[in-house]
Design a protein around this motif. Structure first.
Motif, PDB file in Angstrom:
ATOM      1  N   LEU A   1       0.831  -1.205   0.000  1.00 17.07           N
ATOM      2  CA  LEU A   1       0.000   0.000   0.000  1.00 17.07           C
ATOM      3  C   LEU A   1       0.863   1.252   0.000  1.00 17.07           C
ATOM      4  O   LEU A   1       0.621   2.187  -0.768  1.00 17.07           O
ATOM      5  N   ILE A   2       1.897   1.256   0.822  1.00 20.76           N
ATOM      6  CA  ILE A   2       2.798   2.404   0.887  1.00 20.76           C
ATOM      7  C   ILE A   2       3.490   2.600  -0.458  1.00 20.76           C
ATOM      8  O   ILE A   2       3.603   3.725  -0.960  1.00 20.76           O
ATOM      9  N   ALA A   3       3.946   1.509  -1.055  1.00 22.07           N
ATOM     10  CA  ALA A   3       4.627   1.599  -2.349  1.00 22.07           C
ATOM     11  C   ALA A   3       3.679   2.111  -3.432  1.00 22.07           C
ATOM     12  O   ALA A   3       4.067   2.942  -4.269  1.00 22.07           O
ATOM     13  N   SER A   4       2.436   1.650  -3.440  1.00 16.73           N
ATOM     14  CA  SER A   4       1.503   2.103  -4.466  1.00 16.73           C
ATOM     15  C   SER A   4       1.139   3.571  -4.280  1.00 16.73           C
ATOM     16  O   SER A   4       1.003   4.312  -5.255  1.00 16.73           O
ATOM     17  N   VAL A   5       1.000   4.015  -3.030  1.00 20.40           N
ATOM     18  CA  VAL A   5       0.719   5.428  -2.780  1.00 20.40           C
ATOM     19  C   VAL A   5       1.901   6.287  -3.221  1.00 20.40           C
ATOM     20  O   VAL A   5       1.718   7.331  -3.872  1.00 20.40           O
ATOM     21  N   LEU A   6       3.119   5.866  -2.888  1.00 20.57           N
ATOM     22  CA  LEU A   6       4.300   6.605  -3.320  1.00 20.57           C
ATOM     23  C   LEU A   6       4.414   6.632  -4.840  1.00 20.57           C
ATOM     24  O   LEU A   6       4.754   7.659  -5.429  1.00 20.57           O
ATOM     25  N   HIS A   7       4.130   5.504  -5.481  1.00 18.85           N
ATOM     26  CA  HIS A   7       4.165   5.439  -6.942  1.00 18.85           C
ATOM     27  C   HIS A   7       3.151   6.408  -7.538  1.00 18.85           C
ATOM     28  O   HIS A   7       3.450   7.122  -8.507  1.00 18.85           O
ATOM     29  N   PHE A   8       1.951   6.454  -6.976  1.00 19.08           N
ATOM     30  CA  PHE A   8       0.919   7.359  -7.468  1.00 19.08           C
ATOM     31  C   PHE A   8       1.336   8.812  -7.300  1.00 19.08           C
ATOM     32  O   PHE A   8       1.208   9.622  -8.228  1.00 19.08           O
ATOM     33  N   VAL A   9       1.872   9.162  -6.125  1.00 24.13           N
ATOM     34  CA  VAL A   9       2.251  10.549  -5.854  1.00 24.13           C
ATOM     35  C   VAL A   9       3.409  10.982  -6.750  1.00 24.13           C
ATOM     36  O   VAL A   9       3.391  12.073  -7.329  1.00 24.13           O
ATOM     37  N   ILE A  10       4.411  10.118  -6.900  1.00 27.34           N
ATOM     38  CA  ILE A  10       5.555  10.457  -7.750  1.00 27.34           C
ATOM     39  C   ILE A  10       5.118  10.565  -9.206  1.00 27.34           C
ATOM     40  O   ILE A  10       5.549  11.471  -9.927  1.00 27.34           O
ATOM     41  N   GLY A  11       4.245   9.656  -9.652  1.00 31.92           N
ATOM     42  CA  GLY A  11       3.726   9.742 -11.017  1.00 31.92           C
ATOM     43  C   GLY A  11       2.936  11.012 -11.247  1.00 31.92           C
ATOM     44  O   GLY A  11       3.053  11.658 -12.293  1.00 31.92           O
ATOM     45  N   LEU A  12       2.128  11.400 -10.261  1.00 36.24           N
ATOM     46  CA  LEU A  12       1.346  12.624 -10.372  1.00 36.24           C
ATOM     47  C   LEU A  12       2.256  13.850 -10.423  1.00 36.24           C
ATOM     48  O   LEU A  12       2.036  14.760 -11.249  1.00 36.24           O
ATOM     49  N   LEU A  13       3.292  13.871  -9.588  1.00 34.14           N
ATOM     50  CA  LEU A  13       4.231  14.988  -9.618  1.00 34.14           C
ATOM     51  C   LEU A  13       4.978  15.062 -10.950  1.00 34.14           C
ATOM     52  O   LEU A  13       5.206  16.148 -11.488  1.00 34.14           O
ATOM     53  N   PHE A  14       5.341  13.903 -11.494  1.00 38.74           N
ATOM     54  CA  PHE A  14       6.021  13.887 -12.794  1.00 38.74           C
ATOM     55  C   PHE A  14       5.106  14.418 -13.896  1.00 38.74           C
ATOM     56  O   PHE A  14       5.522  15.223 -14.730  1.00 38.74           O
ATOM     57  N   LYS A  15       3.837  13.979 -13.888  1.00 38.75           N
ATOM     58  CA  LYS A  15       2.893  14.463 -14.897  1.00 38.75           C
ATOM     59  C   LYS A  15       2.653  15.959 -14.744  1.00 38.75           C
ATOM     60  O   LYS A  15       2.529  16.676 -15.739  1.00 38.75           O
ATOM     61  N   LEU A  16       2.611  16.439 -13.504  1.00 39.53           N
ATOM     62  CA  LEU A  16       2.442  17.867 -13.271  1.00 39.53           C
ATOM     63  C   LEU A  16       3.648  18.644 -13.799  1.00 39.53           C
ATOM     64  O   LEU A  16       3.493  19.701 -14.419  1.00 39.53           O
ATOM     65  N   LEU A  17       4.843  18.112 -13.588  1.00 40.13           N
ATOM     66  CA  LEU A  17       6.049  18.748 -14.096  1.00 40.13           C
ATOM     67  C   LEU A  17       6.058  18.796 -15.625  1.00 40.13           C
ATOM     68  O   LEU A  17       6.393  19.820 -16.226  1.00 40.13           O
ATOM     69  N   VAL A  18       5.657  17.703 -16.257  1.00 38.50           N
ATOM     70  CA  VAL A  18       5.586  17.669 -17.724  1.00 38.50           C
ATOM     71  C   VAL A  18       4.554  18.674 -18.215  1.00 38.50           C
ATOM     72  O   VAL A  18       4.783  19.401 -19.193  1.00 38.50           O
ATOM     73  N   PHE A  19       3.404  18.752 -17.548  1.00 39.34           N
ATOM     74  CA  PHE A  19       2.360  19.702 -17.927  1.00 39.34           C
ATOM     75  C   PHE A  19       2.871  21.136 -17.843  1.00 39.34           C
ATOM     76  O   PHE A  19       2.669  21.931 -18.767  1.00 39.34           O
ATOM     77  N   VAL A  20       3.541  21.469 -16.739  1.00 38.36           N
ATOM     78  CA  VAL A  20       4.062  22.828 -16.560  1.00 38.36           C
ATOM     79  C   VAL A  20       5.102  23.133 -17.634  1.00 38.36           C
ATOM     80  O   VAL A  20       5.126  24.237 -18.198  1.00 38.36           O
ATOM     81  N   ALA A  21       5.961  22.169 -17.949  1.00 35.64           N
ATOM     82  CA  ALA A  21       6.983  22.380 -18.975  1.00 35.64           C
ATOM     83  C   ALA A  21       6.342  22.588 -20.343  1.00 35.64           C
ATOM     84  O   ALA A  21       6.765  23.472 -21.109  1.00 35.64           O
ATOM     85  N   LEU A  22       5.319  21.807 -20.663  1.00 37.25           N
ATOM     86  CA  LEU A  22       4.659  21.952 -21.965  1.00 37.25           C
ATOM     87  C   LEU A  22       3.923  23.288 -22.076  1.00 37.25           C
ATOM     88  O   LEU A  22       3.979  23.954 -23.115  1.00 37.25           O
ATOM     89  N   VAL A  23       3.236  23.686 -21.024  1.00 37.99           N
ATOM     90  CA  VAL A  23       2.538  24.974 -21.051  1.00 37.99           C
ATOM     91  C   VAL A  23       3.551  26.117 -21.137  1.00 37.99           C
ATOM     92  O   VAL A  23       3.345  27.072 -21.896  1.00 37.99           O
TER      93      VAL A  23
END
Length: 70
Positions: free
Chosen positions: A28-50
């Protein structure tokens, strides 16, 4: 909670219980961390593209404005 651990050795509180918690909730901890890190990465990509889009549009507008002055 303190009453439960009152007669226990220190290593039960500080070693055994956290290890058991990691074994039980590790997935559970690993999946939550994976989700949060993935979300932060997608947010970073979004900010870079915009940011890149804004940069390109400003460059294009600045270039077209200087050409229209001719």
């Amino acid at each position: 909670m303190r009453e439960i651990f009152a007669g226990m050795p220190w290593w039960v509180k500080w070693v055994a219980v956290p290890v058991i918690a990691l074994v039980v909730f590790g997935g559970l901890i690993a999946s939550v961390l994976h989700f949060v890190i993935g979300l932060l990465f997608k947010l970073l990509v979004f900010v870079a593209l915009v940011g890149g889009l804004i940069y390109v549009v400003r460059k294009f507008k600045a270039g077209s404005a200087s050409r229209s002055d001719w």
